[in-house]
Design an enzyme around this catalytic site. Structure first.
Site, PDB file in Angstrom:
ATOM      1  N   LYS A   1       3.337 -14.747   3.477  1.00 10.85           N
ATOM      2  CA  LYS A   1       3.650 -15.579   2.313  1.00 10.85           C
ATOM      3  C   LYS A   1       5.177 -15.614   2.249  1.00 10.85           C
ATOM      4  CE  LYS A   1       2.393 -17.787  -1.486  1.00 10.85           C
ATOM      5  NZ  LYS A   1       1.593 -19.017  -1.531  1.00 10.85           N
TER       6      LYS A   1
ATOM      7  N   ASP B   1      -6.526  -7.151   3.852  1.00 12.81           N
ATOM      8  CA  ASP B   1      -7.648  -6.617   3.069  1.00 12.81           C
ATOM      9  C   ASP B   1      -8.468  -7.757   2.491  1.00 12.81           C
ATOM     10  OD1 ASP B   1      -9.254  -4.784   1.548  1.00 12.81           O
ATOM     11  OD2 ASP B   1      -8.069  -5.351  -0.211  1.00 12.81           O
TER      12      ASP B   1
ATOM     13  N   TYR C   1       0.816  -1.226   0.000  1.00 11.43           N
ATOM     14  CA  TYR C   1       0.000   0.000   0.000  1.00 11.43           C
ATOM     15  C   TYR C   1       0.844   1.269   0.000  1.00 11.43           C
ATOM     16  CZ  TYR C   1      -4.495  -2.327   0.521  1.00 11.43           C
ATOM     17  OH  TYR C   1      -5.629  -3.076   0.293  1.00 11.43           O
TER      18      TYR C   1
ATOM     19  N   ASP D   1      -2.566 -18.447   1.878  1.00 16.14           N
ATOM     20  CA  ASP D   1      -3.459 -19.335   1.117  1.00 16.14           C
ATOM     21  C   ASP D   1      -4.094 -20.378   2.032  1.00 16.14           C
ATOM     22  OD1 ASP D   1      -0.838 -20.212   1.355  1.00 16.14           O
ATOM     23  OD2 ASP D   1      -0.651 -20.975  -0.690  1.00 16.14           O
TER      24      ASP D   1
ATOM     25  N   ASP E   1     -12.507  -9.554   3.751  1.00 17.14           N
ATOM     26  CA  ASP E   1     -13.729  -9.715   2.941  1.00 17.14           C
ATOM     27  C   ASP E   1     -14.219 -11.160   3.048  1.00 17.14           C
ATOM     28  OD1 ASP E   1     -13.758  -7.043   1.935  1.00 17.14           O
ATOM     29  OD2 ASP E   1     -14.473  -7.748  -0.017  1.00 17.14           O
TER      30      ASP E   1
HETATM   31  C1  IPM Z   1     -10.841  -1.637   2.632  1.00 13.04           C
HETATM   32  C2  IPM Z   1     -10.805  -1.194   1.182  1.00 13.04           C
HETATM   33  C3  IPM Z   1      -9.592  -0.292   0.948  1.00 13.04           C
HETATM   34  C4  IPM Z   1      -8.333  -1.104   1.234  1.00 13.04           C
HETATM   35  C5  IPM Z   1      -9.515   0.326  -0.450  1.00 13.04           C
HETATM   36  C6  IPM Z   1     -10.822   0.954  -0.873  1.00 13.04           C
HETATM   37  C7  IPM Z   1      -8.413   1.326  -0.529  1.00 13.04           C
HETATM   38  O1  IPM Z   1     -10.808  -2.290   0.324  1.00 13.04           O
HETATM   39  O2  IPM Z   1     -10.909  -0.762   3.506  1.00 13.04           O
HETATM   40  O3  IPM Z   1     -10.846  -2.839   2.876  1.00 13.04           O
HETATM   41  O4  IPM Z   1      -7.819  -1.786   0.343  1.00 13.04           O
HETATM   42  O5  IPM Z   1      -7.865  -1.037   2.353  1.00 13.04           O
HETATM   43 MN    MN Z   2     -11.155  -4.191   1.350  1.00 11.31          MN
END
Ligand code: IPM
Ligand code: MN
Ligand code: NAD
Length: 373
Positions: free
Chosen positions: A209, A265, A134, A241, A269
């Site tokens: 990793k 990140d 990042y 993984d 999700d």
């Molecule tokens: C999150 C989002 C952000 C990230 C993006 C939008 C920059 O996906 O907060 O998870 O990658 O951190």
């Molecule tokens: Mn995200």
């Protein structure tokens, strides 16, 4: 009087932040906290109207706040990255919010994808938030760029790997590098061990990793090793993984996980999916000695924006994390309990989990449950 900057942002951002504000108002009333909320109209509309993403002056005004509450950034009318990097990442970096705290919990009454398998889902991700891939170090070479650049990259590549790189003159190349520093890894890993201790756990899971990205995650592992010794606690090293696999097959095995930025990140999700969906996942970008920023894990969800379909729970739980950070832990607990009670009741669910309730109906239900507690 405490001061909070509110950035509703794009898409469903304003819709879910409105509900979080409702619940916050009740929470403040009940615990006697006096908080002044100031809205900052950042995001696509502001950018398209003014050509400005985020003014320095706005950043310094946000710097005078005790915390920031954010909805979401990103809009299909704007090139990817302009708003996400220009607002969200700039604030995370500027305020040195080096911890991204992302609790993953499946609440009773929510039909998660593992429903019926009787799996406990209650883990916390401590995601490093200011380094890794990042940092924005990278570039492109090739079309429209100078021959010299192309030759330089070719020579550097060959010197390092002892093999040729197939770059014809008309070819193009892009690169982006990840950075881990000792200090950067130490501080976030230390936080993860502290958190695990607070939760009564003996173990922290480190995600990396290191079998491929040996340089950056070799250094990362050394930080985990040091913290494990310093705290007198266990650590386990897992590859990212494999973590993805275990999260689905046996989520109950995880407690506190510490991860580099990019893997964190992605895995959060996946974590959100285990919680029943992105709409349930809260997060806090934390600088323990500075200005922290709280936001749901999800984005602006342009596919459902403006329809009253967004699940506001992630935003409400993020605002509970904010109340805790602002020194109102009881209020935070009550907010979370109000969310739990409403979800367990089963009547106020948004469409993402098969319910028929609108965004504001869920916010109203949580606010009224909290008021009656
Ligand atoms: C999150 C989002 C952000 C990230 C993006 C939008 C920059 O996906 O907060 O998870 O990658 O951190
Ligand atoms: Mn995200
Ligand atoms: P997204 O999180 O916005 O949406 C992914 C999917 O989840 C969509 O189908 C969406 O409808 C659903 N979803 C998300 N939040 C929901 C909620 N609260 N209730 C019900 N359903 C929900 O991710 P995306 O589509 O990849 O990205 C859209 C935009 O948001 C992009 O511009 C992206 O860069 C940005 N983004 C911003 C943030 C942030 O501000 N923190 C995070 C992720 C993505």
């Amino acid at each position: 009087m405490q001061k909070v900057g509110v950035i509703p942002g794009d898409g469903i951002g304003p819709e879910v932040v409105r509900e979080a504000r409702k619940v916050l108002d009740v929470a403040c009333e009940r615990c006697g906290a006096s908080i002044d909320f100031e809205e900052f109209p950042l995001g696509a509309a502001h950018y398209l109207r003014t050509g400005e993403v985020l003014a320095d002056e706005t950043v310094s005004r946000l710097g005078e706040k005790h915390a920031i509450l954010l909805g979401a950034m990103g809009d299909p009318r704007v090139r990817p990255g302009v708003l996400e990097k220009g607002v969200l990442l700039r604030l995370r970096f500027h305020f040195d919010q080096y911890i991204n705290l992302r609790p993953v919990q499946l609440f009773e009454g929510v039909p998660g994808p593992l429903a019926g398998r009787d799996r406990k889902v209650d883990m916390t991700f401590v995601r490093e938030n200011t380094e890794d891939f990042y940092v924005g170090l990278g570039g492109r070479v090739g079309r429209g760029r100078s021959r010299t650049d192309l030759d330089l990259v070719r020579r550097a590549y060959e010197a390092k790997f002892d093999v040729g790189i197939d770059l014809r003159d008309e070819d193009e190349l892009a690169f982006q590098i990840g950075v881990v520093t000792k200090g950067g890894a130490d501080r976030v890993v230390d936080f993860a061990f502290g958190l695990a201790k607070e939760k009564g756990l003996r173990l922290v899971t480190s995600v990396d990793k290191a079998n491929v990205l040996t340089e950056v995650y070799g250094l990362w592992r050394e930080a985990v090793e040091r913290a494990s010794k310093r705290h007198g606690m266990d650590r386990e090293f897992l590859y990212v993984d494999a973590v993805a696999l275990h999260m689905v097959r046996s989520p109950e095995r995880f407690g506190v996980l510490v991860t580099p930025n990019l893997f964190g990140d992605i895995l959060t999700d996946l974590g959100a999916a285990l919680q029943g969906g992105l709409g349930f996942a809260p997060s806090g970008n934390i600088n323990p000695g500075g200005v922290s920023m709280f936001e749901p894990v999800h984005g602006s969800a342009p596919d459902i924006a403006g329809k009253g379909l967004a699940n506001p729970v992630g935003a409400i739980l993020s605002s509970a994390l904010m109340m805790k950070a602002l020194g109102h832990p009881e209020a935070a607990k009550d907010m979370e309990r109000a969310v739990r009670d409403v979800l367990a009741g089963g009547r106020h669910m948004t469409a993402d989990i098969g319910g028929g309730a609108s965004t504001s109906a869920v916010g109203d239900a949580v606010a009224s449950r909290l008021r009656s507690m």
